[in-house]
Enzyme design. Structure first.
Site, mmCIF file in Angstrom:
data_model
loop_
_atom_site.group_PDB
_atom_site.id
_atom_site.type_symbol
_atom_site.label_atom_id
_atom_site.label_comp_id
_atom_site.label_asym_id
_atom_site.label_seq_id
_atom_site.Cartn_x
_atom_site.Cartn_y
_atom_site.Cartn_z
ATOM 1 N N GLU A 91 -17.392 26.468 52.328
ATOM 2 C CA GLU A 91 -18.339 25.945 53.305
ATOM 3 C C GLU A 91 -17.875 24.649 53.931
ATOM 4 O OE1 GLU A 91 -21.651 25.999 50.756
ATOM 5 O OE2 GLU A 91 -21.084 24.163 49.764
ATOM 6 N N CYS A 104 -17.171 17.988 57.665
ATOM 7 C CA CYS A 104 -16.643 17.853 56.314
ATOM 8 C C CYS A 104 -16.037 19.214 55.952
ATOM 9 C CB CYS A 104 -17.809 17.489 55.401
ATOM 10 S SG CYS A 104 -17.411 17.433 53.662
ATOM 11 N N CYS A 111 -11.741 23.836 42.739
ATOM 12 C CA CYS A 111 -10.967 22.595 42.745
ATOM 13 C C CYS A 111 -10.305 22.427 41.382
ATOM 14 C CB CYS A 111 -11.888 21.410 43.020
ATOM 15 S SG CYS A 111 -11.011 19.833 43.123
ATOM 16 N N CYS A 118 -18.819 16.649 39.362
ATOM 17 C CA CYS A 118 -18.686 17.377 40.628
ATOM 18 C C CYS A 118 -18.887 18.873 40.431
ATOM 19 C CB CYS A 118 -17.310 17.108 41.222
ATOM 20 S SG CYS A 118 -17.039 17.943 42.792
HETATM 21 N N1 SAH Z 1 -11.018 16.000 45.834
HETATM 22 C C1 SAH Z 1 -11.359 14.963 46.761
HETATM 23 C C2 SAH Z 1 -12.532 15.343 47.668
HETATM 24 C C3 SAH Z 1 -13.761 15.516 46.850
HETATM 25 S S1 SAH Z 1 -15.352 15.359 47.516
HETATM 26 C C4 SAH Z 1 -11.687 13.677 45.992
HETATM 27 O O1 SAH Z 1 -11.766 13.718 44.774
HETATM 28 O O2 SAH Z 1 -11.839 12.637 46.624
HETATM 29 C C5 SAH Z 1 -15.578 13.762 48.106
HETATM 30 C C6 SAH Z 1 -16.353 12.780 47.232
HETATM 31 O O3 SAH Z 1 -17.583 13.265 46.722
HETATM 32 C C7 SAH Z 1 -15.534 12.334 46.049
HETATM 33 O O4 SAH Z 1 -15.498 10.933 45.997
HETATM 34 C C8 SAH Z 1 -16.305 12.889 44.903
HETATM 35 O O5 SAH Z 1 -16.042 12.168 43.766
HETATM 36 C C9 SAH Z 1 -17.742 12.790 45.387
HETATM 37 N N2 SAH Z 1 -18.679 13.604 44.612
HETATM 38 C C10 SAH Z 1 -18.493 14.843 44.160
HETATM 39 N N3 SAH Z 1 -19.572 15.275 43.461
HETATM 40 C C11 SAH Z 1 -20.472 14.277 43.473
HETATM 41 C C12 SAH Z 1 -21.783 14.111 42.918
HETATM 42 N N4 SAH Z 1 -22.379 15.079 42.217
HETATM 43 N N5 SAH Z 1 -22.424 12.944 43.127
HETATM 44 C C13 SAH Z 1 -21.835 11.979 43.849
HETATM 45 N N6 SAH Z 1 -20.603 12.053 44.372
HETATM 46 C C14 SAH Z 1 -19.907 13.202 44.197
#
Ligand code: SAH
Length: 369
Positions: A91, A104, A111, A118
């Protein structure tokens, strides 16, 4: 079959040459796809019939099928669920904020990073996306916006997946996004978010790309970081920070550090103080993200007061912070949530899929310049 949206303009010109066609045809095809919003080769009326047929025989287009869109109540975020040629799903989220139209994008199905908080990594990595599976997310959303007289202005790799673990596809997609004869999105308006893959950061610093780079830091020291981020075992904090510094030096881009606040894990006063010390001499911004509950995870979002105190400590130390609450909360507009419902047979009704959990991937999206 090849995917046309995985081809840069240069590659398409080469293909034309190899197939006995004039290379300027590549520009025409690019124009149809990226600016005239054609969704098949038949519509490309200034391209000869023989060439259109040859293209249709050799290239698949489009590769993404839109299964569903969901708008948030405040109409500020719209989530798009796509089906890939192998029936897997990913998505994207469109964020409407002032004049900005930020997409986004996801770059992997699942992943490999498996960060503790996450949703995307819970089942691990299923597969990488091809460049076309990334570029088409933006292409189709641009098409969707065209009907309102708007276009995509910013792109953030903050959806599902770790961009630096699908390096070639991500770099190729960025080149295609940036192509002046295509979507023509400036590199300053493209942001890559990484968990901290050191070789990938070094490699990206040396590309001609100069996109914004965001590090998911989430901890003030290696000890805590290792508990939250399995990748930290392979890439110690010190090495990751050095790689980020080198990125700033070579690209002249400021760095943003993301810090997901998890109650009683990384939200203490002393964690904020240590973080302030760690980042003291850096030209950076810290984006504080209150944890968004993911079903089945035993983690909590800190209290508002704790978050505010944490922020004040950083600000008092001269560190620029941003703190944003979620957009698209009512649609669980996190990249990763819907797409995890893999097989169509496991698909749930839309009401159920809108679980009360969301991830701030989209909130961070506002950071790109
Ligand atoms: N793999 C990349 C992109 C991930 S998503 C990375 O790690 O940066 C982008 C952001 O969303 C990341 O900083 C991730 O840590 C955050 N994120 C993911 N799940 C989350 C959650 N449940 N609550 C808050 N932030 C979250």
């Amino acid at each position: 079959m090849k995917e046309i949206c995985s081809f840069s303009l240069k590659e398409l010109k080469n293909w034309m040459g190899e197939n006995g066609e004039n290379s300027f045809r590549a520009g025409q095809v690019f124009d149809w796809i990226y600016t005239k919003h054609a969704l098949n080769f038949t519509d490309m009326s200034n391209v000869g019939k023989d060439l259109r047929e040859k293209l249709a025989e050799q290239f698949s287009f489009p590769v993404l099928k839109l299964l569903k869109t969901q708008e948030s109540e405040d109409l500020e975020t719209i989530k798009f669920l796509w089906e890939l040629p192998d029936q897997r799903r990913v998505e994207s989220v469109l964020i409407l904020s002032g004049d900005r139209r930020t997409v986004c994008v996801s770059c992997q199905v699942g992943c490999p990073a498996r960060c503790a908080f996450c949703a995307s990594g819970r089942q691990g990595l299923m597969r990488n996306l091809s460049p076309a599976e990334i570029t088409e997310q933006v292409l189709h959303i641009n098409h969707f916006l065209k009907e309102k007289g708007e276009r995509v202005s910013h792109i953030v790799f903050m959806g599902m997946g770790e961009p630096l673990e699908n390096y070639e596809s991500v770099v190729k997609a960025i080149q295609i996004f940036h192509e002046p004869e295509g979507l023509n999105i400036s590199q300053r308006r493209i942001t890559v978010s990484t968990v901290g893959v050191v070789e990938g950061i070094h490699r990206l610093a040396k590309e001609e790309l100069k996109v914004n780079l965001v590090l998911s830091l989430h901890a003030p020291n290696q000890h805590i970081r290792k508990k939250i981020i399995p990748y930290a075992r392979k890439y110690p904090l010190e090495e990751v920070l050095m790689a980020m510094d080198e990125y700033t030096r070579l690209t002249k881009r400021d760095i943003t550090y993301e810090y997901t606040l998890l109650a009683k894990i990384n939200d203490h006063r002393k964690n904020a103080e240590e973080l302030a010390k760690l980042l003291k001499d850096k030209q950076c911004t810290v984006n504080l993200i209150p944890y968004n509950p993911v079903e089945g995870l035993n983690l909590d979002r800190p209290k508002k007061e704790t978050i505010e105190n944490f922020r004040l400590i950083l600000e008092d130390a001269g560190i620029n912070t941003t703190w944003r609450y979620t957009k698209g909360k009512d649609i669980a507009a996190a990249c990763g949530q819907l797409a995890l419902q893999e097989a169509p047979t496991q698909n749930v009704a839309p009401e159920q899929s809108a679980a009360p959990s969301e991830k701030l991937a989209l909130v961070n999206a506002d950071l790109s310049q």
